[in-house]
Design a protein around this motif. Structure first.
Motif: not given
Length: 104
Positions: A15-39
């Protein structure tokens, strides 16, 4: 077939630095897709948000400095096959990065 012996898939992003976003909650989602593009789910469970299916939710408090986040999902032994896989990382249902990798 080495892919069938894998039990965890790990994904990382910077995550790149951003001084305007100090002490901010972030929610990220990982999505792994298999060879058939199934999650692929974490322990065979997926997360659905606004109709989009994800592998894992990652919550963090961002301090404005460049940060690396890493997390993993656990997959049932023997469930992965050889082929091309994709890792997508989303923030607020917006794709922020994507990468492909091959398992043999």
């Amino acid at each position: 077939d080495k892919a069938s012996t894998i039990e965890k898939l790990r994904g990382c992003a910077t995550i790149k630095a951003d001084p305007t976003m100090i002490n901010k909650e972030k929610v990220l989602y990982l999505q792994f897709l298999g060879p058939n593009k199934d999650v692929l789910g974490d322990n065979a469970k997926t997360i659905t948000i606004a109709g989009e299916v994800y592998s894992k939710k990652v919550e963090l408090v961002f301090m404005g400095e460049e940060s690396q986040i890493c997390d993993f999902i656990t997959v049932p032994e023997g469930s992965l096959k050889s082929g091309n896989y994709t890792l997508n990382i989303f923030e607020d249902q917006r794709l922020i990065t994507s990468t492909e990798f091959e398992l043999n």
